[in-house]
Every structure is written in C-alpha cells, then in structure tokens.
Write an enzyme that holds these catalytic residues in place. Structure first.
Site, short mmCIF file in Angstrom:
data_model
loop_
_atom_site.label_atom_id
_atom_site.label_comp_id
_atom_site.label_asym_id
_atom_site.label_seq_id
_atom_site.Cartn_x
_atom_site.Cartn_y
_atom_site.Cartn_z
N CYS A 76 0.75 -1.27 -0.23
CA CYS A 76 0.00 -0.07 0.12
C CYS A 76 0.93 1.33 -0.22
O CYS A 76 0.24 2.24 -0.42
CB CYS A 76 -0.89 -0.03 1.08
SG CYS A 76 -2.09 -1.30 1.40
N HIS B 135 -3.48 6.98 1.88
CA HIS B 135 -3.86 5.74 1.52
C HIS B 135 -5.39 5.50 1.80
O HIS B 135 -5.48 5.61 3.06
CB HIS B 135 -2.67 4.66 1.85
CG HIS B 135 -3.33 3.30 1.44
ND1 HIS B 135 -3.87 2.82 0.43
CD2 HIS B 135 -3.35 2.26 2.36
CE1 HIS B 135 -4.31 1.60 0.40
NE2 HIS B 135 -3.97 1.09 1.50
N ASN C 102 -10.13 -0.53 -1.15
CA ASN C 102 -8.72 -0.31 -0.94
C ASN C 102 -8.09 -1.03 -2.15
O ASN C 102 -7.99 -2.27 -2.43
CB ASN C 102 -8.27 -1.36 0.20
CG ASN C 102 -6.81 -1.12 0.47
OD1 ASN C 102 -6.13 -0.75 -0.53
ND2 ASN C 102 -6.25 -1.52 1.73
N1 COA Z 1 -18.49 -8.57 8.54
C1 COA Z 1 -19.39 -8.60 9.76
N2 COA Z 1 -18.69 -8.85 10.85
C2 COA Z 1 -17.36 -8.62 10.95
C3 COA Z 1 -16.52 -8.61 10.03
C4 COA Z 1 -17.21 -8.49 8.66
N3 COA Z 1 -16.49 -8.29 7.34
N4 COA Z 1 -15.28 -8.74 10.31
C5 COA Z 1 -15.15 -8.87 11.81
N5 COA Z 1 -16.51 -8.97 12.02
C6 COA Z 1 -17.22 -8.79 13.52
C7 COA Z 1 -15.95 -9.56 14.33
O1 COA Z 1 -16.30 -10.81 14.35
C8 COA Z 1 -16.17 -8.91 15.71
O2 COA Z 1 -17.49 -9.53 16.08
P1 COA Z 1 -17.54 -9.60 17.97
O3 COA Z 1 -17.54 -8.17 18.26
O4 COA Z 1 -18.84 -10.25 18.24
O5 COA Z 1 -16.53 -10.41 18.25
C9 COA Z 1 -16.63 -7.53 15.38
O6 COA Z 1 -17.20 -7.44 13.99
C10 COA Z 1 -15.47 -6.45 15.30
O7 COA Z 1 -14.22 -7.04 14.72
P2 COA Z 1 -13.16 -6.50 14.62
O8 COA Z 1 -11.88 -7.31 13.94
O9 COA Z 1 -12.60 -5.90 15.69
O10 COA Z 1 -13.39 -5.23 13.44
P3 COA Z 1 -12.87 -4.01 13.09
O11 COA Z 1 -13.43 -2.68 13.49
O12 COA Z 1 -11.40 -3.96 13.62
O13 COA Z 1 -12.77 -3.78 11.55
C11 COA Z 1 -11.11 -4.16 9.63
C12 COA Z 1 -12.18 -4.93 10.91
C13 COA Z 1 -10.42 -5.37 9.08
C14 COA Z 1 -12.06 -3.60 8.90
C15 COA Z 1 -10.35 -3.11 10.40
O14 COA Z 1 -9.52 -3.80 11.37
C16 COA Z 1 -9.43 -2.88 9.39
O15 COA Z 1 -9.65 -1.94 8.46
N6 COA Z 1 -8.03 -2.83 9.57
C17 COA Z 1 -6.98 -2.44 8.74
C18 COA Z 1 -6.92 -3.17 7.44
C19 COA Z 1 -5.97 -2.66 6.36
O16 COA Z 1 -5.70 -1.42 6.55
N7 COA Z 1 -5.44 -3.33 5.51
C20 COA Z 1 -4.84 -3.05 4.72
C21 COA Z 1 -3.56 -2.52 4.87
S1 COA Z 1 -3.30 -1.27 4.04
#
Ligand code: COA
Length: 329
Positions: free
Chosen positions: A113, A256, A286
């Site tokens: 990224c 980004h 993304n």
């Molecule tokens: N759809 C529905 N529910 C989801 C889910 C999805 N795609 N992914 C996770 N959940 C649920 C989890 O199981 C969790 O449930 P619980 O509270 O019952 O345990 C809850 O949603 C929160 O999960 P969490 O993983 O803490 O969510 P988050 O707010 O961190 O969002 C991402 C997840 C991946 C969207 C986020 O962490 C993110 O964007 N991270 C950076 C990723 C990134 O930048 N990647 C590329 C690098 S450039």
C-alpha cells in the site's frame, strides 16, 4: 541541480461495480457492517482476463495527455504494484510495450500500500540525479482475483484500479511546482501482520497446497489499524518538519484509502480539517498501490487542486511499510 515537477495525472477504474450487497452473497457480512467499520459502499473490479497493465494503460494515456508528452518521450516507467500481470516480467515492461514507450526503461516497485509513495521517492531521485527527464509513475492493482470471497476479513476491503503520474525535470527553484520531500520506512520484523505467503520462491503453488486457503491474504486487521494510525501521524510530521510547513499550510491531504476510520483517526490526531482530506474509499475500496494516485486524480478532476497548492500524501501497509511526501502542485 534538477527537481521533479508533476505535470500529469490520470486514473482508471474498471467498469464492473461490486456493491456491499453483492459481497453479502459471498461471505458472512452485511452492507451496514462494512459501511460502518470501513466507509466502503462499493468497489470496482476487472473483467476476467485483465491484468494490472490493462488498467494502467488508460490511466497512463490520460496522464501523458495532460502532461503534453508522447509515449516516446518517457525515459523510465516505474510501476508500483503487488499484483503484477504475471510473475515475470514486471508490469512496467508489459505496459511499456502496450503504450509504445519505445525509449523508456521499465521496472516494478513492490511496497504494497506504500508502493506509490515509494515509487514517487524513486521517481524524484531519478530526476534529481540529472539522468532522467520524464518519469511515468504508475500505481495499479488487480486484487479481486486474489480474493477468497468467503474470507470476510479481506473480501470486504480490497479492489481494483489504477492511477498514473508524469513527473518531469525542471531547474531548481525553491518556490516552483515540485516534489518537496519524501519519507520512507519499514518494519520487516512484523511482516506477518499482513502477507500472502504462497506463490513466491519459498512456497510455490502445487496441486497439493492449492487448497481453499492456498491463496489467502493473512491479515491481522485490528493490529494493522492501530499501527496505521500511529505511523500516518509520525510520517506526516516528518514531512512537515523537513519542509518547515505546518498542517495549516496543507491544502489537500491524500491518504492511502485503507479504511475511512483509519483516515479519520489519523486526521483528528494531526489536526487536519476534514474538508481538506481526499476520500474515494466509499466507491473504490482499498486499491493498494493505486489508491493515492486515484484519490489525487479524482480531487484534481473535482477542481480541488490548484497551482501552488501544498499536497501531503501518506501511506501505510504490508511490509510493514509507510511513506509520506509533500508535493507543491
Ligand atoms: N463482517 C461482519 N462482521 C465482522 C466482519 C465482517 N467483514 N469482520 C469482523 N466482524 C465482526 C467480528 O467478528 C467482531 O465481532 P464480535 O464483536 O462479535 O467479536 C466485530 O465484527 C469487530 O471485529 P474487528 O475485527 O474488531 O473489527 P474492526 O473494527 O477492527 O474492523 C477491519 C476490521 C479489518 C475492517 C479493520 O480492522 C481494518 O480496516 N483494519 C486495517 C486493515 C488494513 O488497513 N488492511 C490493509 C493494509 S493497507
């Protein structure tokens, strides 16, 4: 002494649109969850059989047209991608052939990224060395055919697109359009937070290991989220310190586009006016190395970029890598 000036920009999104509702049918998620946790509503994906160079071609042609230079006048193509058309050669060479940039050297940059900003630093250095006049810088990705659509961690986030920038050499003049500064960093000890382990030299694909997880991007989203916010802030501050500018001097911040909440959290910590932030994630998802040039091009087309504007760009991603730059338009 030469300096690098941006004289052209362009982008291309494939015409197929995949909405969150479409993703609901592929994995256990909801439109509401995706919008709330990422800011994404839809994303663009390729036609089967297309590669990154196919998306890069129209973006490059647009950028060259704006720059007023022909493909033959390009001295070097720097193609930033982690999804090249094929393992070899680099997509830069494939694009060079399609574009008819017969006098250009060509190579790829793989910094995930942060790729485009790393590529910008390379392009800037090539021009400042005095050896090259016109650099075509590309960020292009096809993530959709890497997705395991049942894996909701990544299926909701990644998408396809391309952006292009043309930089040219001009004589050194502190006040004119130029790439003012670039800052790059990496922490390879944490690379497993986001990686695609198979398909390289250590573990090639075989009929035996090509199981349902064989092509999976492994991602610890929460850890990435936390680190991204911290690094965005520090690498932007490095760029401001190096130029003696403050956040108030910045006319446009082009981050980004990984997650709207990351951008908002970093923006708040940096004290930047949300009106000054370029956001495309709602309709692009993304697009990895393509996200910054796409967002910059869309801001330009929306009339948000004027001559003399100070543009801060910053990225964070797999590697881990992070990068920032300040461009005076
Ligand atoms: N759809 C529905 N529910 C989801 C889910 C999805 N795609 N992914 C996770 N959940 C649920 C989890 O199981 C969790 O449930 P619980 O509270 O019952 O345990 C809850 O949603 C929160 O999960 P969490 O993983 O803490 O969510 P988050 O707010 O961190 O969002 C991402 C997840 C991946 C969207 C986020 O962490 C993110 O964007 N991270 C950076 C990723 C990134 O930048 N990647 C590329 C690098 S450039």
């Amino acid at each position: 002494m030469k300096q690098a000036r941006v004289i052209g920009i362009g982008s291309h999104l494939p015409k197929n649109i995949l909405t969150n509702k479409d993703i609901e049918e592929k994995c256990d998620t909801t439109d509401e969850w995706i919008q709330k946790r990422t800011g994404i509503k839809s994303r663009h994906i390729i036609e089967p059989g297309q590669g990154s160079s196919d998306l890069a071609l129209p973006a490059a042609q647009e950028a060259l047209e704006m720059a007023g230079i022909t493909p033959e006048e390009v001295d070097i193509i720097v193609f930033c991608t982690i999804t090249p058309d094929q393992l070899a050669p680099g997509s830069a060479s494939i694009l060079q052939g399609k574009l008819g940039a017969t006098n250009a050297a060509a190579f790829d940059v793989n910094a995930a990224c942060s790729g485009f900003v790393n590529g910008l630093a390379v392009a800037d250095s090539l021009i400042c060395s005095g050896k090259y006049n016109n650099v075509l810088l590309i960020g292009a990705e096809v993530q959709s055919n890497r997705m395991l659509w049942h894996n909701r961690d990544t299926a909701i986030l990644f998408a396809d697109g391309a952006g292009a920038m043309v930089l040219t050499a001009s004589d050194s003049d502190e006040d004119s359009s130029q790439v003012m500064t670039t800052h790059l960093g990496s922490d390879g000890s944490s690379y497993e937070i986001l990686h695609l382990p198979r398909g390289g030299s250590r573990e090639i694909f075989t009929m035996d290991n090509f199981d349902k997880d064989g092509y999976k991007i492994h991602m610890n989203g929460t850890e990435l989220f936390k680190r991204a916010v911290v690094k965005f802030v520090s690498v932007c501050q490095e760029a401001l310190d190096a130029t003696g500018l403050t956040m108030d001097d910045v006319d446009l911040f082009v981050p980004h586009q990984a997650n709207k909440r990351i951008i908002e959290a970093a923006g708040q910590r940096m004290g930047i006016d949300p009106e000054k932030v370029a956001l495309t994630i709602e309709y692009t998802g993304n697009t990895t190395a393509a996200s910054i040039p796409i967002a910059l091009d869309h801001a330009y087309k929306d009339g948000r970029v004027k001559k003399g504007d100070i543009i801060l760009v910053a990225a964070f991603g797999a590697g881990l890598t992070w990068a920032s730059a300040i461009i005076r338009w």
